[in-house]
Design a protein around this motif. Structure first.
Motif, PDB file in Angstrom:
ATOM      1  N   ALA A 164      10.896  13.093   9.195  1.00  0.00           N
ATOM      2  CA  ALA A 164      11.184  14.456   9.516  1.00  0.00           C
ATOM      3  C   ALA A 164      12.648  14.769   9.100  1.00  0.00           C
ATOM      4  O   ALA A 164      13.018  15.819   8.468  1.00  0.00           O
ATOM      5  CB  ALA A 164      11.486  14.720  11.005  1.00  0.00           C
ATOM      6  N   TYR A 165      13.678  13.862   8.776  1.00  0.00           N
ATOM      7  CA  TYR A 165      14.859  14.007   8.557  1.00  0.00           C
ATOM      8  C   TYR A 165      14.658  14.308   6.782  1.00  0.00           C
ATOM      9  O   TYR A 165      15.533  15.386   6.205  1.00  0.00           O
ATOM     10  CB  TYR A 165      15.467  12.634   8.608  1.00  0.00           C
ATOM     11  N   LEU A 166      14.133  13.647   6.158  1.00  0.00           N
ATOM     12  CA  LEU A 166      13.570  13.915   4.700  1.00  0.00           C
ATOM     13  C   LEU A 166      13.122  15.323   4.628  1.00  0.00           C
ATOM     14  O   LEU A 166      13.367  15.909   3.675  1.00  0.00           O
ATOM     15  CB  LEU A 166      13.019  12.638   4.086  1.00  0.00           C
ATOM     16  N   SER A 167      12.174  15.464   5.458  1.00  0.00           N
ATOM     17  CA  SER A 167      11.311  16.720   5.152  1.00  0.00           C
ATOM     18  C   SER A 167      12.341  18.029   5.563  1.00  0.00           C
ATOM     19  O   SER A 167      11.930  19.029   4.766  1.00  0.00           O
ATOM     20  CB  SER A 167      10.121  16.743   6.281  1.00  0.00           C
TER      21      SER A 167
ATOM     22  N   ALA B 100       2.419   3.681   9.496  1.00  0.00           N
ATOM     23  CA  ALA B 100       3.578   2.735   9.207  1.00  0.00           C
ATOM     24  C   ALA B 100       3.889   2.325  10.831  1.00  0.00           C
ATOM     25  O   ALA B 100       4.053   0.832  10.466  1.00  0.00           O
ATOM     26  CB  ALA B 100       4.709   3.627   9.151  1.00  0.00           C
ATOM     27  N   GLN B 101       3.857   2.846  11.856  1.00  0.00           N
ATOM     28  CA  GLN B 101       4.163   2.158  12.996  1.00  0.00           C
ATOM     29  C   GLN B 101       2.971   0.886  13.111  1.00  0.00           C
ATOM     30  O   GLN B 101       3.541  -0.041  13.956  1.00  0.00           O
ATOM     31  CB  GLN B 101       4.075   3.157  14.204  1.00  0.00           C
ATOM     32  N   ALA B 102       1.851   1.242  12.900  1.00  0.00           N
ATOM     33  CA  ALA B 102       0.963   0.204  13.064  1.00  0.00           C
ATOM     34  C   ALA B 102       1.272  -1.292  12.137  1.00  0.00           C
ATOM     35  O   ALA B 102       0.966  -2.331  12.710  1.00  0.00           O
ATOM     36  CB  ALA B 102      -0.426   0.546  12.632  1.00  0.00           C
TER      37      ALA B 102
ATOM     38  N   ILE C 185      13.310   0.567  14.229  1.00  0.00           N
ATOM     39  CA  ILE C 185      12.947   1.575  12.951  1.00  0.00           C
ATOM     40  C   ILE C 185      11.926   2.622  13.553  1.00  0.00           C
ATOM     41  O   ILE C 185      11.155   2.517  14.273  1.00  0.00           O
ATOM     42  CB  ILE C 185      12.236   0.561  11.934  1.00  0.00           C
ATOM     43  N   ASP C 186      12.243   3.798  13.149  1.00  0.00           N
ATOM     44  CA  ASP C 186      11.821   5.108  13.554  1.00  0.00           C
ATOM     45  C   ASP C 186      11.124   5.813  12.260  1.00  0.00           C
ATOM     46  O   ASP C 186      11.784   6.847  11.768  1.00  0.00           O
ATOM     47  CB  ASP C 186      12.546   5.842  14.486  1.00  0.00           C
ATOM     48  N   PRO C 187      10.098   5.531  11.737  1.00  0.00           N
ATOM     49  CA  PRO C 187       9.321   6.066  10.700  1.00  0.00           C
ATOM     50  C   PRO C 187       9.404   7.700  11.035  1.00  0.00           C
ATOM     51  O   PRO C 187       9.740   8.744  10.186  1.00  0.00           O
ATOM     52  CB  PRO C 187       8.144   5.632  10.655  1.00  0.00           C
TER      53      PRO C 187
ATOM     54  N   ASP D 114       0.913  -1.277   0.009  1.00  0.00           N
ATOM     55  CA  ASP D 114      -0.049  -0.112   0.101  1.00  0.00           C
ATOM     56  C   ASP D 114       1.079   1.348  -0.023  1.00  0.00           C
ATOM     57  O   ASP D 114       0.443   2.327  -0.655  1.00  0.00           O
ATOM     58  CB  ASP D 114      -0.759  -0.042   1.217  1.00  0.00           C
ATOM     59  N   VAL D 115       1.933   1.347   0.725  1.00  0.00           N
ATOM     60  CA  VAL D 115       3.019   2.317   0.716  1.00  0.00           C
ATOM     61  C   VAL D 115       4.304   1.577   0.472  1.00  0.00           C
ATOM     62  O   VAL D 115       4.680   0.536   1.305  1.00  0.00           O
ATOM     63  CB  VAL D 115       2.842   3.063   2.037  1.00  0.00           C
ATOM     64  N   SER D 116       5.165   1.884  -0.520  1.00  0.00           N
ATOM     65  CA  SER D 116       6.157   1.298  -0.576  1.00  0.00           C
ATOM     66  C   SER D 116       7.363   1.121   0.439  1.00  0.00           C
ATOM     67  O   SER D 116       7.948   0.002   0.748  1.00  0.00           O
ATOM     68  CB  SER D 116       7.007   1.827  -1.954  1.00  0.00           C
ATOM     69  N   ASN D 117       7.376   2.124   1.259  1.00  0.00           N
ATOM     70  CA  ASN D 117       8.191   2.211   2.587  1.00  0.00           C
ATOM     71  C   ASN D 117       7.853   0.613   3.290  1.00  0.00           C
ATOM     72  O   ASN D 117       8.903   0.020   3.815  1.00  0.00           O
ATOM     73  CB  ASN D 117       8.119   3.305   3.362  1.00  0.00           C
ATOM     74  N   TRP D 118       6.568   0.143   3.360  1.00  0.00           N
ATOM     75  CA  TRP D 118       6.225  -0.649   4.309  1.00  0.00           C
ATOM     76  C   TRP D 118       6.622  -2.028   3.684  1.00  0.00           C
ATOM     77  O   TRP D 118       7.097  -2.899   4.513  1.00  0.00           O
ATOM     78  CB  TRP D 118       4.668  -0.820   4.481  1.00  0.00           C
ATOM     79  N   GLY D 119       6.971  -2.282   2.389  1.00  0.00           N
ATOM     80  CA  GLY D 119       7.395  -3.422   1.855  1.00  0.00           C
ATOM     81  C   GLY D 119       8.935  -3.714   2.183  1.00  0.00           C
ATOM     82  O   GLY D 119       9.235  -4.755   2.645  1.00  0.00           O
ATOM     83  N   ALA D 120       9.721  -2.691   2.784  1.00  0.00           N
ATOM     84  CA  ALA D 120      10.830  -2.923   3.280  1.00  0.00           C
ATOM     85  C   ALA D 120      10.769  -3.211   4.670  1.00  0.00           C
ATOM     86  O   ALA D 120      11.794  -4.159   5.061  1.00  0.00           O
ATOM     87  CB  ALA D 120      11.497  -1.288   3.384  1.00  0.00           C
TER      88      ALA D 120
END
Length: 285
Positions: free
Chosen positions: A241-244, A268-270, A234-236, A209-215
């Motif tokens: 925030a880093y990318l933003s 993502a945390q869920a 893992i700390d989404p 559903d979100v590519s990040n979640w595949g990782a």
């Protein structure tokens, strides 16, 4: 039940979890894939010797989106903890940001012939054990790149396709919409979606559903094999925030905010929490 059957069963649970919300039709695409693709992909990464190339970065509104790099960074850090040699592969402006903190390789923008040459040179001179694309735009039938709205974004895109297509090792792709690298593997199934699909294929495709979640699904298997709760670190919110801070935008809203595909980090945390339950690191409710 033998361990292999247990792993296949776990992989199927993870694969279903990754498309449970069906935000962009990936639940309809999933049946076109042979079950166990998350486990097979994780095994290829876990056993890889040499460099592991992780291509990421999707051009949006003159910059890059948060979906893709967050997962790529999570994979990078997980693989480093396993003693592997991951390399983040991307074009500017993402490259100039990530290269300050990670081992990166730069792709040229809007130059497919040069990208083909770079792939040929890289594989001729480096030992590469696995190549993975996460939320990378994939070439379409017209030889260009389109976003989810069907707009041509070729001018801002770097080409990672040649690295996937000519890899002398297992190639893996993670995508969530149909226009990403790897989606050529399910070309016929994509006809039911209202998109301009990518035709670039791969050995193993992970839909989410979100590519990040595949990782995170891949890291769940690393954790299982290491008997270490690797998903716990893992700390989404931190990486969003880093990318933003470095100028990213949300791929759906096009706003500079710490979200992925319009979702805040709690989603993502869920997913991570449920993956930890599936792998036995948290009690089932």
């Amino acid at each position: 039940m033998c361990p292999l059957n247990k792993e296949l069963q776990l992989s199927r649970h993870i694969e279903d979890l990754l498309v449970a919300r069906n935000l962009r039709g990936m639940a309809q695409i999933q049946p076109a894939l042979q079950p166990g693709y998350v486990q097979r992909s994780a095994k290829a990464l876990y056993q890889a010797e040499g460099k592991i190339l992780i291509g990421t970065g999707f051009w949006v509104a003159g910059t890059f989106e948060t979906d893709g790099p967050v997962g790529a960074i999570a994979l990078y850090l997980a693989l480093k903890s396993l003693g592997k040699e991951p390399v983040l592969v991307c074009g500017n402006p993402l490259y100039s940001k990530l290269s300050e903190d990670f081992n990166c390789f730069q792709l040229p923008l809007n130059d497919l012939p040069q990208a083909k040459n770079l792939a040929q040179q890289y594989f001729a001179t480096e030992q590469v054990g696995c190549v993975l694309a996460i939320e990378r735009p994939g070439l379409n039938q017209q030889g260009g790149y389109c976003n989810m709205r069907g707009e041509d974004i070729s001018h801002g895109c770097a080409s990672f396709d040649p690295f996937i297509e000519t890899a002398p090792c297992t190639s893996i792709a993670i995508g969530d919409g149909g226009n990403e690298i790897g989606m050529g593997k399910v070309a016929s199934a994509l006809s039911q979606l209202d998109i301009i699909p990518s035709i670039t294929s791969c050995d193993e495709l992970i839909v989410a559903d979100v590519s990040n979640w595949g990782a995170y699904g891949l890291i769940a298997f690393f954790a299982l094999w290491q008997q270490e709760d690797m998903l716990a670190v893992i700390d989404p919110p931190h990486w969003l925030a880093y990318l933003s801070k470095h100028g990213s935008v949300d791929g759906v809203t096009k706003r500079n905010e710490a979200t992925e595909d319009s979702l805040d980090a709690t989603h993502a945390q869920a997913v991570i929490t449920e993956l930890r339950r599936l792998t036995g690191f948290l009690p089932t409710e």
